[in-house]
Write a protein that holds these residues in place. Structure first.
Motif, mmCIF file in Angstrom:
data_model
loop_
_atom_site.group_PDB
_atom_site.id
_atom_site.type_symbol
_atom_site.label_atom_id
_atom_site.label_comp_id
_atom_site.label_asym_id
_atom_site.label_seq_id
_atom_site.Cartn_x
_atom_site.Cartn_y
_atom_site.Cartn_z
ATOM 1 N N PHE A 1 0.850 -1.191 0.000
ATOM 2 C CA PHE A 1 0.000 0.000 0.000
ATOM 3 C C PHE A 1 0.891 1.249 0.000
ATOM 4 N N THR A 2 0.405 2.341 -0.572
ATOM 5 C CA THR A 2 1.190 3.570 -0.587
ATOM 6 C C THR A 2 1.359 4.116 0.824
ATOM 7 N N GLU A 3 2.454 4.847 1.022
ATOM 8 C CA GLU A 3 2.681 5.483 2.320
ATOM 9 C C GLU A 3 1.593 6.514 2.606
ATOM 10 N N LYS A 4 1.047 7.123 1.566
ATOM 11 C CA LYS A 4 -0.036 8.097 1.739
ATOM 12 C C LYS A 4 -1.232 7.455 2.410
ATOM 13 N N THR A 5 -1.629 6.274 1.934
ATOM 14 C CA THR A 5 -2.780 5.582 2.520
ATOM 15 C C THR A 5 -2.470 5.127 3.944
ATOM 16 N N LYS A 6 -1.293 4.566 4.153
ATOM 17 C CA LYS A 6 -0.918 4.108 5.490
ATOM 18 C C LYS A 6 -0.893 5.268 6.484
ATOM 19 N N THR A 7 -0.337 6.391 6.065
ATOM 20 C CA THR A 7 -0.261 7.566 6.945
ATOM 21 C C THR A 7 -1.648 8.073 7.298
ATOM 22 N N LYS A 8 -2.549 8.079 6.312
ATOM 23 C CA LYS A 8 -3.899 8.556 6.576
ATOM 24 C C LYS A 8 -4.620 7.656 7.569
ATOM 25 N N ILE A 9 -4.409 6.350 7.448
ATOM 26 C CA ILE A 9 -5.024 5.418 8.397
ATOM 27 C C ILE A 9 -4.561 5.735 9.816
ATOM 28 N N LEU A 10 -3.273 5.972 9.972
ATOM 29 C CA LEU A 10 -2.726 6.298 11.294
ATOM 30 C C LEU A 10 -3.263 7.629 11.805
ATOM 31 N N LYS A 11 -3.330 8.621 10.933
ATOM 32 C CA LYS A 11 -3.818 9.938 11.338
ATOM 33 C C LYS A 11 -5.283 9.903 11.742
ATOM 34 N N LYS A 12 -6.035 9.014 11.118
ATOM 35 C CA LYS A 12 -7.467 8.894 11.431
ATOM 36 C C LYS A 12 -7.718 8.005 12.648
ATOM 37 N N GLY A 13 -6.657 7.456 13.231
ATOM 38 C CA GLY A 13 -6.817 6.703 14.466
ATOM 39 C C GLY A 13 -6.769 5.201 14.332
ATOM 40 N N GLY A 14 -6.476 4.693 13.138
ATOM 41 C CA GLY A 14 -6.387 3.244 12.958
ATOM 42 C C GLY A 14 -5.014 2.706 13.313
ATOM 43 N N GLN A 15 -4.943 1.410 13.521
ATOM 44 C CA GLN A 15 -3.676 0.734 13.782
ATOM 45 C C GLN A 15 -3.309 -0.108 12.563
ATOM 46 N N ILE A 16 -2.152 0.146 12.000
ATOM 47 C CA ILE A 16 -1.718 -0.588 10.812
ATOM 48 C C ILE A 16 -1.223 -1.980 11.189
ATOM 49 N N VAL A 17 -1.769 -2.998 10.499
ATOM 50 C CA VAL A 17 -1.277 -4.371 10.613
ATOM 51 C C VAL A 17 -0.931 -4.826 9.200
ATOM 52 N N LEU A 18 0.305 -5.221 8.968
ATOM 53 C CA LEU A 18 0.737 -5.615 7.634
ATOM 54 C C LEU A 18 0.422 -7.081 7.346
ATOM 55 N N THR B 1 -2.055 -6.836 -11.719
ATOM 56 C CA THR B 1 -1.915 -5.583 -12.453
ATOM 57 C C THR B 1 -3.255 -4.874 -12.558
ATOM 58 N N HIS B 2 -3.184 -3.558 -12.667
ATOM 59 C CA HIS B 2 -4.364 -2.728 -12.926
ATOM 60 C C HIS B 2 -3.919 -1.589 -13.818
ATOM 61 N N ASN B 3 -4.569 -1.480 -14.986
ATOM 62 C CA ASN B 3 -4.171 -0.478 -15.977
ATOM 63 C C ASN B 3 -2.673 -0.579 -16.292
ATOM 64 N N ASN B 4 -2.224 -1.817 -16.429
ATOM 65 C CA ASN B 4 -0.832 -2.130 -16.791
ATOM 66 C C ASN B 4 0.189 -1.707 -15.740
ATOM 67 N N LYS B 5 -0.274 -1.502 -14.510
ATOM 68 C CA LYS B 5 0.628 -1.183 -13.409
ATOM 69 C C LYS B 5 0.478 -2.243 -12.320
ATOM 70 N N PRO B 6 1.578 -2.582 -11.636
ATOM 71 C CA PRO B 6 1.477 -3.596 -10.576
ATOM 72 C C PRO B 6 0.635 -3.109 -9.405
ATOM 73 N N ILE B 7 -0.119 -4.034 -8.812
ATOM 74 C CA ILE B 7 -0.918 -3.708 -7.635
ATOM 75 C C ILE B 7 -0.969 -4.934 -6.719
ATOM 76 N N CYS B 8 -0.883 -4.691 -5.430
ATOM 77 C CA CYS B 8 -0.940 -5.798 -4.466
ATOM 78 C C CYS B 8 -2.351 -5.924 -3.908
ATOM 79 N N GLU B 9 -2.704 -7.117 -3.503
ATOM 80 C CA GLU B 9 -4.056 -7.365 -2.982
ATOM 81 C C GLU B 9 -4.036 -8.596 -2.081
ATOM 82 N N GLN B 10 -4.905 -8.572 -1.085
ATOM 83 C CA GLN B 10 -5.135 -9.752 -0.258
ATOM 84 C C GLN B 10 -6.608 -10.121 -0.338
ATOM 85 N N SER B 11 -6.889 -11.388 -0.181
ATOM 86 C CA SER B 11 -8.257 -11.887 -0.091
ATOM 87 C C SER B 11 -8.386 -12.654 1.218
ATOM 88 N N LEU B 12 -9.604 -13.016 1.565
ATOM 89 C CA LEU B 12 -9.830 -13.782 2.778
ATOM 90 C C LEU B 12 -10.338 -15.177 2.449
#
Length: 230
Positions: free
Chosen positions: A89-106, A126-137
């Motif tokens: 995940f981008t650092e932007k998204t991770k930082t926002k989660i922390l700023k909003k009060g969430g706890q990041i678990v990788l 891939t998405h739009n020919n760019k790499p993307i990571c994803e998890q499923s349950l």
């Protein structure tokens, strides 16, 4: 365990809000993705008869707005929630989660989050020919193993192969979520659905980004508000 679709492009009943994105509640404790709009998500949680009070963790499938857009209102009402994200995940998204009060678990590797509920860990596509990571349950019950996907950017077949690698002796009970086939040609969609059916799932519920061609093959778009026991 009951799986309740909370957010989708479609609605099972008219009292549920629909919008672009996906979210599902596993039991009453695990929120998987949060859709695009928080107010829609919160309304659907209430309409479905649930409460954020019971939610113990949020799992985000991947780093797209239509899967984490509702998270900010969730964290506003319930701070300190563990939020499981892929390391990529981008650092932007991770930082926002922390700023909003969430706890990041990788979620780097396959592991059990709670009894019978597993993350695939970080898988790449891939998405739009760019790499993307994803998890499923993956959910393991006496009925078999079930796969819950966000958008299946690594490929829905790749995700099913990962499931069978971890649980080779278990039958596949349900496959639920986005298959990301909405931009694919009809022949490719037919081939993918045919391949999924080789795993003999008892229940097959495409959502969100699966596309109308999937539904033309006889599968139903059940949408927000639909619940099923797996």
């Amino acid at each position: 365990m009951k799986i309740t679709i909370l957010y989708d492009n479609y609605a099972f009943k008219k009292e549920f809000k629909k919008g672009w994105g996906f979210s599902a509640l596993l039991g009453e404790e695990i929120l998987f993705d949060t859709g695009e709009k928080g107010r829609f998500l919160l309304k659907n949680i209430k309409t479905a008869g649930f409460s954020l009070n019971t939610v113990k963790r949020v799992v985000l499938s991947h780093d797209h707005w239509d899967h984490w857009g509702g998270l900010w209102k969730v964290l506003k009402l319930k701070e300190d929630l563990p939020v499981h994200v892929c390391p990529g995940f981008t650092e932007k998204t991770k930082t926002k989660i922390l700023k909003k009060g969430g706890q990041i678990v990788l979620s780097e590797e396959f592991c059990e989050l709670e009894k019978g509920v597993f993350t695939t860990g970080e898988l790449w596509g891939t998405h739009n020919n760019k790499p993307i990571c994803e998890q499923s349950l993956i959910i393991k019950t006496e009925k078999g193993v079930s796969l819950i996907t966000g958008c299946a950017h690594p490929g829905i077949i790749t995700l099913l192969e990962s499931l069978k690698e971890k649980f080779p002796r278990e039958t596949v009970y349900a496959v639920i979520g986005g298959f990301h086939l909405y931009k694919k040609e009809s022949k490719e969609v037919e081939a993918v659905i045919s391949k999924i059916k080789e795993y003999s799932p008892k229940i097959l519920i495409p959502t969100h980004c699966s596309g109308s061609k999937v539904f033309s093959l006889g599968l139903q778009s059940l949408g927000a508000g639909f619940g099923i026991d797996v």
